[in-house]
Design an enzyme around this catalytic site. Sequence first.
Site, PDB file in Angstrom:
ATOM      1  N   THR A   4    -106.295  26.087   8.499  1.00 48.28           N
ATOM      2  CA  THR A   4    -106.410  26.825   7.231  1.00 48.28           C
ATOM      3  C   THR A   4    -107.384  26.134   6.290  1.00 48.28           C
ATOM      4  O   THR A   4    -108.254  26.769   5.701  1.00 48.28           O
ATOM      5  CB  THR A   4    -105.019  26.910   6.546  1.00 48.28           C
ATOM      6  N   CYS A   5    -107.257  24.827   6.125  1.00 47.87           N
ATOM      7  CA  CYS A   5    -108.050  24.104   5.132  1.00 47.87           C
ATOM      8  C   CYS A   5    -109.548  24.331   5.332  1.00 47.87           C
ATOM      9  O   CYS A   5    -110.269  24.679   4.405  1.00 47.87           O
ATOM     10  CB  CYS A   5    -107.726  22.610   5.207  1.00 47.87           C
ATOM     11  N   TYR A  59    -100.984  28.584  -6.960  1.00 47.06           N
ATOM     12  CA  TYR A  59    -102.296  27.968  -6.720  1.00 47.06           C
ATOM     13  C   TYR A  59    -103.345  29.015  -6.332  1.00 47.06           C
ATOM     14  O   TYR A  59    -104.423  29.074  -6.897  1.00 47.06           O
ATOM     15  CB  TYR A  59    -102.226  27.020  -5.522  1.00 47.06           C
TER      16      TYR A  59
HETATM   17  P1  NDP Z   1     -97.281  29.534  -4.561  1.00 48.97           P
HETATM   18  O1  NDP Z   1     -95.955  29.257  -3.996  1.00 48.97           O
HETATM   19  O2  NDP Z   1     -98.059  28.458  -5.213  1.00 48.97           O
HETATM   20  O3  NDP Z   1     -97.158  30.730  -5.604  1.00 48.97           O
HETATM   21  C1  NDP Z   1     -96.596  31.966  -5.253  1.00 48.97           C
HETATM   22  C2  NDP Z   1     -96.646  32.890  -6.452  1.00 48.97           C
HETATM   23  O4  NDP Z   1     -96.156  34.164  -6.061  1.00 48.97           O
HETATM   24  C3  NDP Z   1     -95.789  32.416  -7.612  1.00 48.97           C
HETATM   25  O5  NDP Z   1     -96.435  32.749  -8.815  1.00 48.97           O
HETATM   26  C4  NDP Z   1     -94.505  33.240  -7.426  1.00 48.97           C
HETATM   27  O6  NDP Z   1     -93.865  33.511  -8.627  1.00 48.97           O
HETATM   28  C5  NDP Z   1     -95.081  34.545  -6.901  1.00 48.97           C
HETATM   29  N1  NDP Z   1     -94.153  35.330  -6.100  1.00 48.97           N
HETATM   30  C6  NDP Z   1     -93.520  34.974  -4.970  1.00 48.97           C
HETATM   31  N2  NDP Z   1     -92.806  35.990  -4.466  1.00 48.97           N
HETATM   32  C7  NDP Z   1     -92.985  37.025  -5.312  1.00 48.97           C
HETATM   33  C8  NDP Z   1     -92.514  38.362  -5.347  1.00 48.97           C
HETATM   34  N3  NDP Z   1     -91.720  38.823  -4.404  1.00 48.97           N
HETATM   35  N4  NDP Z   1     -92.905  39.150  -6.370  1.00 48.97           N
HETATM   36  C9  NDP Z   1     -93.721  38.676  -7.338  1.00 48.97           C
HETATM   37  N5  NDP Z   1     -94.205  37.429  -7.366  1.00 48.97           N
HETATM   38  C10 NDP Z   1     -93.830  36.613  -6.371  1.00 48.97           C
HETATM   39  O7  NDP Z   1     -98.081  30.204  -3.370  1.00 48.97           O
HETATM   40  P2  NDP Z   1     -99.628  30.466  -3.113  1.00 48.97           P
HETATM   41  O8  NDP Z   1     -99.654  31.616  -2.191  1.00 48.97           O
HETATM   42  O9  NDP Z   1    -100.398  30.549  -4.377  1.00 48.97           O
HETATM   43  O10 NDP Z   1    -100.083  29.138  -2.367  1.00 48.97           O
HETATM   44  C11 NDP Z   1     -99.392  28.710  -1.195  1.00 48.97           C
HETATM   45  C12 NDP Z   1     -99.455  27.209  -1.034  1.00 48.97           C
HETATM   46  O11 NDP Z   1    -100.747  26.842  -0.638  1.00 48.97           O
HETATM   47  C13 NDP Z   1     -99.221  26.417  -2.312  1.00 48.97           C
HETATM   48  O12 NDP Z   1     -97.859  26.209  -2.551  1.00 48.97           O
HETATM   49  C14 NDP Z   1     -99.927  25.132  -2.017  1.00 48.97           C
HETATM   50  O13 NDP Z   1     -99.062  24.281  -1.349  1.00 48.97           O
HETATM   51  C15 NDP Z   1    -101.058  25.545  -1.113  1.00 48.97           C
HETATM   52  N6  NDP Z   1    -102.335  25.576  -1.841  1.00 48.97           N
HETATM   53  C16 NDP Z   1    -102.799  24.451  -2.455  1.00 48.97           C
HETATM   54  C17 NDP Z   1    -103.997  24.463  -3.136  1.00 48.97           C
HETATM   55  C18 NDP Z   1    -104.497  23.245  -3.822  1.00 48.97           C
HETATM   56  O14 NDP Z   1    -103.989  22.164  -3.554  1.00 48.97           O
HETATM   57  N7  NDP Z   1    -105.473  23.349  -4.722  1.00 48.97           N
HETATM   58  C19 NDP Z   1    -104.814  25.675  -3.219  1.00 48.97           C
HETATM   59  C20 NDP Z   1    -104.226  26.806  -2.553  1.00 48.97           C
HETATM   60  C21 NDP Z   1    -103.041  26.731  -1.892  1.00 48.97           C
HETATM   61  P3  NDP Z   1     -92.839  32.469  -9.285  1.00 48.97           P
HETATM   62  O15 NDP Z   1     -93.652  31.380  -9.842  1.00 48.97           O
HETATM   63  O16 NDP Z   1     -92.181  33.302 -10.309  1.00 48.97           O
HETATM   64  O17 NDP Z   1     -91.918  32.061  -8.205  1.00 48.97           O
END
Ligand code: NDP
Length: 455
Positions: A41-42, A184
């Site tokens: 993925t990275c 993120y």
């Molecule tokens: P995250 O877990 O960071 O965020 C998910 C988001 O989706 C949150 O805002 C969450 O809301 C929301 N959400 C989840 N389920 C629902 C739903 N059913 N309805 C509405 N909103 C929802 O996931 P990402 O997909 O953004 O990233 C995945 C992972 O990838 C990260 O956790 C990280 O570990 C990694 N990553 C790291 C990066 C970096 O280091 N720069 C860059 C990109 C990815 P709520 O907050 O309310 O739960």
Amino acid sequence: MSYDFDLFVIGAGSGGIATARRAAEYGAKVGIAEFSSLGGTCVNRGCIPKKLMVYASHFPDMFEEAQGYGWSPVASTLNWQTMIGAVHKELERLNGVYQRMLDNSKVELLRGYAKFLDPHTLEIVDSADSSTPARKVTADKILIAVGGHPVMPDIPGIEHASTSDDMFLLPEQPKRLVILGGGYIGVEFACIMKGLGSEVTQIIRKEKILRGFDEDIQTLVQEAMQQHGIRILDSSYPTAIEKTSEGLKVTLAGKYQETVMADVLLAALGRQPNLQNLGLENAGVEIDKKAITVDEYSRTSQPNIFAVGDCTDRINLTPVAINEGRAFADTEFGGKSRIMSYENVPSAVFSTPEAATVGLTEAEAREKYGDALKIYRARFKPLYHTLTGRDERTMVKLVVDQTTDRVLGAHMVGPYAAEIIQGMAIALKMGAKKADFDATVGIHPSTAEEFVTLR
Ligand code: NDP
């Protein structure tokens, strides 16, 4: 009993490749299976192409800001296909680098999809040619490093949504991008695409983006994104997605009971481990809440099988997967028992402005240390922006336990936050006290010096 390999790794992403090479350095006979591009993925669908697009997205602001320094206006437009092409060319180069690294380490790469037949035997099905009979391999130890994939919640019409994987392959730039999720990925793509010129609407179910980050980071990044023209619809969630002749129609409930139209709808709602068709049941590997259960040595419920990275859902970051894998290789093949420390793992969000963090947030520290806490914070206009005319604020913050003077957390929003916090992470890892920060001479003029002059 003799096996084909001392170690067989499933998945040639960051964690898998780093582990395979480290074990091979110790003299182990190592094989690795991958059905897709090397680097996981990275390299192919995450950190690297994302960061290249972050750089691309900063140019329009820089062209504008340069005028404050006396440069004449610049008329420049983005050729989307050229940018995407350049990014993919770099990814191909990196795929080649990984291939050479495996070759040089004498790690045997098997192209195909691996499935457990029993705790020591895998079947590798050639992904490119399904008519080729599956190859069976046996190994003394097996490492699962298969990563994860985006979650797609059960919303009517969600099949019309794109994932972050698709964002790097869009044939043209969407005029209107709607993003679901405030984590993120949602935040980074909102900033990238706004910077590149798309109209961006982000839908988050809570009041603030970036759950789990220090509240000052959440507030400052959200305010700055809105200032940049990103429309954030908070406390709202999608109830239906419909494909119409004008684009994708997203119906919302909650605070904003409206419909928004999108050319591309990005679902960035979290990720989950890639455990489908791995045959874990044949190997007695247990899972909990959709992730592989492991102990501190990354050992699964089957003593000869280990797992690292996103498929274990601990901290889902590339350097963490690499560290977990190397700790496993050092322990099992290098004679140096080592476990990964999850304390003070720094991370950054490559938003505009950037945010980075290490250690406890103010809220986490308050829960643990109560009134013994002291917060040091500075919010200011960085020198660079004094001439650009932009009202963008930088924030640096330290969370300190007054009883011991230990710095528990360092947080920052502003240009180069990731670069600056990486250095702070070393200090925190070493147990630095506020007095150590105070005794450090600043580099002037810089933003980083604010960390050593906080009063
Ligand atoms: P995250 O877990 O960071 O965020 C998910 C988001 O989706 C949150 O805002 C969450 O809301 C929301 N959400 C989840 N389920 C629902 C739903 N059913 N309805 C509405 N909103 C929802 O996931 P990402 O997909 O953004 O990233 C995945 C992972 O990838 C990260 O956790 C990280 O570990 C990694 N990553 C790291 C990066 C970096 O280091 N720069 C860059 C990109 C990815 P709520 O907050 O309310 O739960």
